[in-house]
Design a protein around this motif. Structure first.
Motif, PDB file in Angstrom:
ATOM      1  N   PRO A 155      45.894  29.824  10.772  1.00 12.96           N
ATOM      2  CA  PRO A 155      46.034  30.498   9.469  1.00 12.96           C
ATOM      3  C   PRO A 155      47.247  31.419   9.394  1.00 12.96           C
ATOM      4  N   THR A 156      47.733  31.927  10.532  1.00 14.76           N
ATOM      5  CA  THR A 156      48.859  32.876  10.523  1.00 14.76           C
ATOM      6  C   THR A 156      49.928  32.424  11.518  1.00 14.76           C
ATOM      7  N   PRO A 157      50.581  31.304  11.244  1.00 20.46           N
ATOM      8  CA  PRO A 157      51.531  30.760  12.217  1.00 20.46           C
ATOM      9  C   PRO A 157      52.705  31.691  12.514  1.00 20.46           C
ATOM     10  N   GLU A 158      53.157  32.455  11.516  1.00 22.02           N
ATOM     11  CA  GLU A 158      54.262  33.387  11.791  1.00 22.02           C
ATOM     12  C   GLU A 158      53.834  34.436  12.810  1.00 22.02           C
ATOM     13  N   ASN A 159      52.633  34.975  12.661  1.00 20.13           N
ATOM     14  CA  ASN A 159      52.140  35.972  13.619  1.00 20.13           C
ATOM     15  C   ASN A 159      52.031  35.367  15.018  1.00 20.13           C
ATOM     16  N   MET A 160      51.546  34.130  15.096  1.00 17.05           N
ATOM     17  CA  MET A 160      51.424  33.453  16.381  1.00 17.05           C
ATOM     18  C   MET A 160      52.795  33.328  17.061  1.00 17.05           C
ATOM     19  N   GLN A 161      53.783  32.877  16.293  1.00 19.25           N
ATOM     20  CA  GLN A 161      55.128  32.722  16.862  1.00 19.25           C
ATOM     21  C   GLN A 161      55.740  34.076  17.214  1.00 19.25           C
ATOM     22  N   ASN A 162      55.535  35.049  16.373  1.00 16.87           N
ATOM     23  CA  ASN A 162      56.108  36.372  16.640  1.00 16.87           C
ATOM     24  C   ASN A 162      55.479  37.019  17.866  1.00 16.87           C
ATOM     25  N   SER A 163      54.189  36.780  18.079  1.00 16.52           N
ATOM     26  CA  SER A 163      53.533  37.313  19.272  1.00 16.52           C
ATOM     27  C   SER A 163      54.143  36.713  20.538  1.00 16.52           C
ATOM     28  N   LEU A 164      54.447  35.430  20.497  1.00 15.11           N
ATOM     29  CA  LEU A 164      55.129  34.806  21.633  1.00 15.11           C
ATOM     30  C   LEU A 164      56.544  35.360  21.782  1.00 15.11           C
ATOM     31  N   ALA A 165      57.235  35.501  20.655  1.00 16.37           N
ATOM     32  CA  ALA A 165      58.626  35.958  20.689  1.00 16.37           C
ATOM     33  C   ALA A 165      58.747  37.372  21.239  1.00 16.37           C
ATOM     34  N   GLU A 166      57.737  38.197  20.996  1.00 11.10           N
ATOM     35  CA  GLU A 166      57.770  39.557  21.530  1.00 11.10           C
ATOM     36  C   GLU A 166      57.805  39.573  23.055  1.00 11.10           C
ATOM     37  N   LYS A 167      57.292  38.527  23.650  1.00 14.90           N
ATOM     38  CA  LYS A 167      57.315  38.391  25.109  1.00 14.90           C
ATOM     39  C   LYS A 167      58.506  37.561  25.588  1.00 14.90           C
ATOM     40  N   GLY A 168      59.361  37.134  24.649  1.00 16.47           N
ATOM     41  CA  GLY A 168      60.504  36.311  25.026  1.00 16.47           C
ATOM     42  C   GLY A 168      60.206  34.835  25.077  1.00 16.47           C
ATOM     43  N   ARG A 169      59.041  34.415  24.542  1.00 13.35           N
ATOM     44  CA  ARG A 169      58.684  32.999  24.562  1.00 13.35           C
ATOM     45  C   ARG A 169      58.939  32.353  23.200  1.00 13.35           C
ATOM     46  N   LYS A 170      59.029  31.016  23.216  1.00 15.32           N
ATOM     47  CA  LYS A 170      59.242  30.225  22.010  1.00 15.32           C
ATOM     48  C   LYS A 170      58.059  29.302  21.791  1.00 15.32           C
TER      49      LYS A 170
END
Length: 911
Positions: A409-424
């Motif tokens: 339901p919140t794909p941007e949040n999911m991606q941003n949570s990964l990005a905060e750790k340096g992941r894609k």
């Protein structure tokens, strides 16, 4: 059965269509489970053009006439077709002949006819041509020179001999039409001679073949060569076995000719000549003293025969249509052939740094909570990872570039949570577009008439994962540009800048089509038939997708952002400029582990080095031993991804017992330790086409006993990898090539290849044998981190492995790891390490980085193989106080700690 399913599904009530679709899906799943079915695919015997042309001398003689040089220095003429039984009556002269030479040492031979399809988008735009100069001219033969090469053209019958060294005129490097198998079926206008007689049926599918026979045969001979490599993709030996034997009294067929026709093949066999997902019609021939390449730029279905005699290796290439556009890469060294091929079709795209890390994938991570759990477990268990992937189940009903709102339901949040750790994150986007008026991609494309058409001009409707689907006509540049605009975040809702793409099923896969692909008489841009473009369809789709990522955020497609990362299953020559590929739907068994090496080596010597196999196997459930050995090998694939089928057991590393997880973690950490070296290797591939994962003969071209080696390989020029490929193995028989010293990467042992070329080496489950070549200098980063982003400010360790002359060299390359500034603004760091006369130097070639010295600090220098103990180290920029020198066997190892040096500066240390 497949054909009637699609036809019936378009008739009757909605309920009937639903039932039929469910039946269709069930049958597809049953098919996947039952594995490879050879009878569902064509062979030469079932392809009329192959039957007409394979091993069949032409009825007529081909004669070259009126050779003349044009203003560019190319040599052009006409090919006459002569009927010798009718007193040399010339039948027609509408075939054009041309020879062109290029600055990089490449000869190009074109035989074409007006109206035939020529493959676009593969060759570079700025090819640098050089003139062919006439050396002698006679009634039967003409000789031309370019650079140091000679080209001898026999006019009747047509024959072209290429001599790589004009001083060695006795033996040609490569010969065109040595065996007189060249044939050029004359194109016939639609309706001429009655088109109905040309129709061809395979299973339930009919191909109208409206232009009639348009087949081509070329005959390429490699004098003196006993090994040929290339023409991927297939799961077979690296040194290609011959397909037939040729004797004075006839031929003996050994197996099917090698087929080049991109297909979706479920559970392919581990040792079979059958062609798979991609095609590169490029072959490398190897003998002591010479390496040669041949590339036929033709995207139609093709078969290649190989046979060997005491004169060398001969090949016949048979294609259904197109033109002869043949390139000869004269070498003479393997590195020259790689450079020459890349000068025509391009080097490897410089990848983003994150893409060289570890990728975690399965079909499918089921929801956002699942993704978050996988992500957190990598950190909890101290296992590095750069990317988490989503397969087709993340979409809304297989409508690509959408999200299942219940599970994501919140794909941007999911991606941003990964990005905060340096992941894609990577999400799949396949080429089949669901036929649904409520789906904005379909609706817009249909309104613009952007789909591939049936032979009658209506839109082609095929079955794939969404059910009824349409396929974009990627031959049309306008459509590729339109597709690229779909990746901007305001169109691809729920995407962010840390989301990248995976193109699967782009052969293209059509479940109810002939051979699970598209009909050959379907129509593309300018009414070009699919038969002409089949093998480039996936490449063009891959290219358009990557273009979308390069320019996402800019609808005008004028200002590039970061480099793209798009994985593709289908490929062709030129795919190396776009992104990585993988070897498709392999199986979790030891045979598929073993065959992954020749498959990746073949891709590498065919110009497409950014490749890998699914670690652990896509189908099936590997036991802990197989999985561990696969990770220990997989860290040396250029593209390193674990992936598994939806029906397999979950196999993330922490799901196994502690000892297994520890060994897998150690392997992955080694991949990250070597990242500075790996990134440097990819820059070499970008510049001159050098494969990252390379055969031993690439570095040792005179050592004939390595030519057929496929159970070990070199990772770059400096690391020899000898993986464990047998269940329960207690030892590996390691071959040390050349006359070099080889240093154990994990211990203190040193081996002299001249004295002990083969060593049975005991192995445990902790690692596989990896050795550093004497004479190498390797940059490393040794601190364990969660991903490449977290490593960017880590200091470097420089490892020096001396050769017998107490010398070593190495290279280092660094840029920001993501943008195009290394090209557009020349913002990068490049240097060379040299150890000689007990002096280690860092010679900076170019330094225009964003980074300050804090990004390039050296924290340790290790010098192995010293013949004497070092008691003092003097630096030209710093005082060296913290060092030790200990004895290992008969040599000494020097360890310098905290030398206060930076790789951005020139410096030297005198021992």
């Amino acid at each position: 059965m497949k054909g009637t399913r699609a036809e019936d599904g378009m008739k009757g009530t909605r309920a009937t269509r639903v039932v039929l679709f469910l039946l269709f899906v069930l049958l597809c799943c049953t098919k996947a489970a039952s594995g490879f079915k050879e009878n569902e695919f064509k062979t030469c015997a079932k392809s009329s053009f192959c039957q007409r042309l394979r091993s069949v001398p032409p009825e007529h003689k081909y004669v070259i006439e009126s050779l003349e040089a044009d203003d560019s220095g190319a040599v052009r003429g006409k090919v006459s077709v002569v009927d010798e039984d009718a007193e040399d009556e010339t039948l027609h002269k509408d075939i054009d002949f041309a020879l062109l030479a290029y600055e990089s040492g490449v000869l190009r031979l074109k035989v074409s006819q007006p109206g035939r399809f020529e493959v676009p988008e593969v060759l570079l735009d700025d090819l640098k041509q050089v003139p062919l100069t006439s050396q002698s001219k006679a009634s039967a033969q003409e000789i031309f020179q370019f650079q140091n090469s000679l080209v001898v053209v026999t006019l009747s019958p047509m024959k072209v001999e290429v001599y790589g060294d004009k001083s060695k005129i006795t033996t040609p490097t490569v010969v065109f039409n040595e065996n007189s198998l060249f044939n050029f079926e004359r194109q016939v206008k639609p309706g001429e001679n009655g088109s109905s007689e040309w129709a061809e049926t395979f299973l339930s599918h009919s191909d109208t073949r409206k232009n009639g026979p348009m087949g081509l045969s070329i005959d390429v001979h490699f004098p003196g060569a006993n090994h040929v490599f290339g023409i991927p993709e297939r799961a077979t030996r690296f040194s290609l076995p011959p397909t037939k034997e040729v004797h004075a009294n006839g031929e003996k067929v050994l197996h099917e000719p090698y087929r080049l026709y991109n297909l979706d093949v479920f559970e392919y066999l581990h040792d079979h000549p059958f062609g798979l997902y991609g095609s590169i019609p490029f072959l490398t021939a190897k003998k002591v003293g010479s390496t040669t390449g041949a590339f036929w730029l033709n995207a139609a279905e093709m078969y290649v025969d190989i046979w060997k005699t005491d004169k060398g290796t001969s090949t016949q290439w048979v294609s259904e249509s197109g033109i002869v556009d043949l390139f000869f890469f004269i070498g003479p060294e393997p590195k020259d052939v790689a450079r020459q091929y890349s000068s025509m079709t391009g080097g490897t795209q410089m990848p983003q740094l994150f893409s060289l890390g570890y990728h975690q994938c399965r079909w499918n991570y089921k929801d956002e909570e699942d993704v978050a759990t996988v992500d957190s477990n990598f950190d909890h268990f101290g296992i590095p990872c750069d990317v988490i992937w989503l397969d087709i189940e993340h979409t809304d009903g297989k409508r690509y570039m959408t999200w299942d709102k219940a599970h994501f339901p919140t794909p941007e949040n999911m991606q941003n949570s990964l990005a905060e750790k340096g992941r894609k994150m990577v999400a799949i986007v396949d080429p089949h577009i669901k036929k649904d008026d409520s789906y904005h991609i379909f609706k817009e494309a249909q309104g613009k008439s952007y789909f591939v058409r049936n032979k009658d001009g209506t839109d082609f409707d095929g079955w794939c994962w969404p059910g009824s689907s349409m396929y974009l006509d990627m031959l049309n540049p306008e459509i590729r540009k339109w597709w690229a605009t779909k990746f901007v975040p305001e169109v691809f809702k729920g995407s962010t800048e840390s989301l990248y793409i995976w193109n699967d099923m782009n052969e293209p896969s059509v479940f109810n089509g002939p051979e699970i692909t598209m009909h050959k008489d379907n129509l593309h841009y300018n009414d070009i038939e699919h038969r002409d473009v089949h093998n480039i369809y996936g490449y063009l789709y891959h290219m358009a997708t990557a273009e979308g990522l390069v320019y996402r955020g800019d609808k005008s497609l004028a200002k590039p952002s970061d480099r793209a990362f798009v994985l593709s299953r289908a490929f062709f020559s030129g795919s190396q400029r776009v992104g990585p590929v993988w070897t498709g739907d392999n199986t979790a068994d030891w045979n598929h582990l073993k065959v992954s090496i020749p498959m990746c080596l073949t891709l590498g010597v065919s110009g497409l080095t950014f490749s890998g196999a699914d670690v652990g196997g896509f189908f099936g459930n590997p036991n802990s031993e197989l999985l561990t050995r696969w990770y220990q090998l997989g860290i040396f694939y250029p593209f390193f991804r674990a992936h598994a089928h939806i029906d397999t057991k979950r196999r993330e590393p922490w799901l196994f017992e502690e000892s297994v997880m520890s060994n897998i973690r150690s392997a992955i950490q080694l991949r990250y330790n070597l990242m500075p070296y790996i990134y440097t290797l990819f820059h070499m591939a970008h510049k001159d086409g050098a494969p990252v994962m390379r055969p031993i003969w690439y570095e040792f071209p005179e050592q004939e006993d390595t030519f057929s080696s496929e159970d070990a390989f070199l990772f770059g020029p400096s690391l020899l990898v000898s993986p464990v490929l047998e269940e329960g193995a207690k030892a590996v028989n390691v071959l040390f090539p050349g006359k070099d010293l080889w240093y154990d990467l994990f211990g203190d042992k040193v081996y002299d290849a001249e004295k002990t070329p083969r060593v049975p080496m005991p192995v445990t489950m902790e690692s596989i044998p990896v050795h550093v070549r004497g004479g190498s200098i390797i940059p490393r980063r040794m601190r364990p981190r969660r991903n490449t982003e977290a490593m960017k400010k880590d200091p470097f360790t420089i490892v020096v492995a001396l050769d017998k002359n107490q010398e070593a060299r190495g290279s280092f390359y660094l840029d920001d790891g993501s943008s195009f500034d290394f090209q557009q603004k020349r913002k990068f760091l490049s240097s060379t390490f040299v150890f000689k006369n007990y002096r280690l130097e860092n010679d900076v070639y170019h330094n225009a980085l964003y980074f300050t010295n804090e990004f390039t600090k050296v924290e340790k220098i290790i010098v192995r193989g010293l013949k004497r103990k070092v008691g003092k180290v003097d630096g030209n920029m710093t005082k060296i106080k913290d060092f030790s020198c200990t004895q290992e066997g008969g040599t000494w190892t020097l360890v310098i700690k905290k030398p206060d040096l930076s790789l951005t500066e020139n410096w030297s240390l005198k021992l």
